[in-house]
Design an enzyme around this catalytic site. Structure first.
Site, short mmCIF file in Angstrom:
data_model
loop_
_atom_site.label_atom_id
_atom_site.label_comp_id
_atom_site.label_asym_id
_atom_site.label_seq_id
_atom_site.Cartn_x
_atom_site.Cartn_y
_atom_site.Cartn_z
N HIS A 1 7.65 -10.54 -12.85
CA HIS A 1 6.34 -10.38 -12.21
C HIS A 1 5.65 -9.14 -12.79
CE1 HIS A 1 3.40 -11.12 -9.00
NE2 HIS A 1 3.36 -9.80 -8.83
N HIS B 1 0.10 -11.18 -12.64
CA HIS B 1 -0.70 -11.09 -11.42
C HIS B 1 -1.88 -10.17 -11.72
CE1 HIS B 1 -0.84 -9.41 -6.99
NE2 HIS B 1 -1.97 -10.01 -7.35
N GLY C 1 -2.20 -3.25 -4.73
CA GLY C 1 -2.49 -1.96 -5.34
C GLY C 1 -1.27 -1.07 -5.49
N GLY D 1 3.26 -0.68 -4.88
CA GLY D 1 4.56 -1.18 -4.47
C GLY D 1 5.06 -0.41 -3.26
N ASP E 1 4.34 -12.07 -2.21
CA ASP E 1 4.29 -10.82 -2.97
C ASP E 1 4.03 -9.64 -2.06
OD1 ASP E 1 4.06 -8.85 -4.87
OD2 ASP E 1 2.25 -9.64 -5.82
N GLY E 2 5.05 -8.79 -1.89
CA GLY E 2 4.89 -7.53 -1.18
C GLY E 2 5.85 -7.35 -0.02
N GLY E 3 6.64 -6.31 -0.08
CA GLY E 3 7.51 -5.97 1.03
C GLY E 3 8.68 -6.91 1.26
N SER F 1 10.29 -2.82 -5.29
CA SER F 1 11.10 -1.67 -4.87
C SER F 1 12.46 -2.10 -4.34
CB SER F 1 10.33 -0.84 -3.84
OG SER F 1 9.86 -1.65 -2.80
C1 DX5 Z 1 1.29 -4.98 -5.15
C2 DX5 Z 1 1.94 -5.86 -6.19
C3 DX5 Z 1 3.34 -6.23 -5.92
C4 DX5 Z 1 4.31 -5.08 -5.84
C5 DX5 Z 1 5.34 -5.46 -4.82
O1 DX5 Z 1 -0.07 -4.94 -5.42
O2 DX5 Z 1 1.21 -7.07 -6.33
O3 DX5 Z 1 3.79 -7.17 -6.89
O4 DX5 Z 1 4.98 -4.79 -7.04
O5 DX5 Z 1 6.17 -4.36 -4.64
P1 DX5 Z 1 7.21 -4.32 -3.46
O6 DX5 Z 1 8.19 -5.43 -3.70
O7 DX5 Z 1 7.81 -2.95 -3.63
O8 DX5 Z 1 6.45 -4.48 -2.19
ZN ZN Z 2 2.07 -8.62 -7.68
#
Ligand code: DX5
Ligand code: ZN
Length: 223
Positions: free
Chosen positions: A34, A68, A144, A146, A177-179, A200
């Site tokens: 990604h 993305h 925006g 991680g 995507d996210g968290g 992360s």
């Molecule tokens: C945020 C990104 C995500 C990010 C996710 O804007 O689109 O792809 O890397 O990071 P984690 O998995 O740490 O939430």
């Molecule tokens: Zn992303």
């Protein structure tokens, strides 16, 4: 058994040795890479562009690269990432004046196309372009950065998106995507996601293979 894909987000990798990080995370069981592109305009951060995607290809990365786009406008970046070796290219509907045309552009360039839906954005736009998408991405954090916390209302949105995809009859992946992490991936899969971005959760740990194995064990419990 569902066909689940784990998509490590290199946003959380060590950019000073990116090629090595990507090799390691793929050897550790990641399925697709990604690749978060930010322009300090559509989102308040700035990351990496098509030259870095091309550099990963030249380094020898053959796994699918899932780009993305968090940029506005999108069409020129779509062209450049298609040339740079992207497999999937997804963008936010707010970032393109003509969403249908941008989706078609991605496919015309030989890539897989998708929309990314922000936490406060509905699925309505996606509903009218189901025949032009290969992936639908739901953001479970505001784009925006991680390392943010999963927004719980995304679970209900995932269920709606799963129903939309199933009733459309089209072959569309549903990416979250996210968290995402070991603690919530099972619940997310049960709500209908089949493709899991994790930044992360993977790169903050010393042993990527161990985390990816834990993520897969959680997925196996869902079936
Ligand atoms: C945020 C990104 C995500 C990010 C996710 O804007 O689109 O792809 O890397 O990071 P984690 O998995 O740490 O939430
Ligand atoms: Zn992303």
């Amino acid at each position: 058994m569902s066909d689940y894909l784990i998509a490590p987000s290199i946003l959380a990798a060590n950019f000073a040795r990116l090629g090595e990080e990507v090799d390691t995370v793929l050897e550790s069981g990641g399925d697709i890479i990604h690749f978060d592109v930010m322009d300090n305009h559509f989102v308040p951060n700035l990351t990496i562009g098509p030259m870095v995607c091309k550099a990963l290809r030249d380094h020898g990365v053959t796994a699918p690269i899932d780009v993305h786009l968090m940029v506005s406008p999108v069409d020129e970046m779509i062209r450049m990432f298609a040339d740079a070796g992207a497999d999937y290219i997804t963008f936010h509907p707010e970032a393109s004046t003509h969403v249908d045309r941008s989706l078609q552009l991605i496919r015309d360039l030989g890539c897989k196309a998708g929309l990314v839906i922000n936490p406060a954005t509905g699925l309505n736009t996606a509903q009218w372009v189901m025949d032009k998408m290969d992936m639908l991405v739901l953001m479970s954090v505001n784009p925006g950065f991680g390392g943010q916390k999963f927004i719980p209302s995304t679970i209900d949105k995932l269920k709606q998106a799963r129903a939309m995809i199933d009733s459309s009859g089209h072959n569309i992946r549903l990416e979250i995507d996210g968290g995402v992490g070991v603690n919530n991936i099972a619940e997310i899969a049960a709500a209908g996601a089949d493709t899991f971005v994790a930044g992360s959760a993977i790169f903050s740990q010393p042993d990527y293979a161990k985390v990816i194995a834990q993520l897969r064990a959680e997925l196996a419990s869902v079936g």
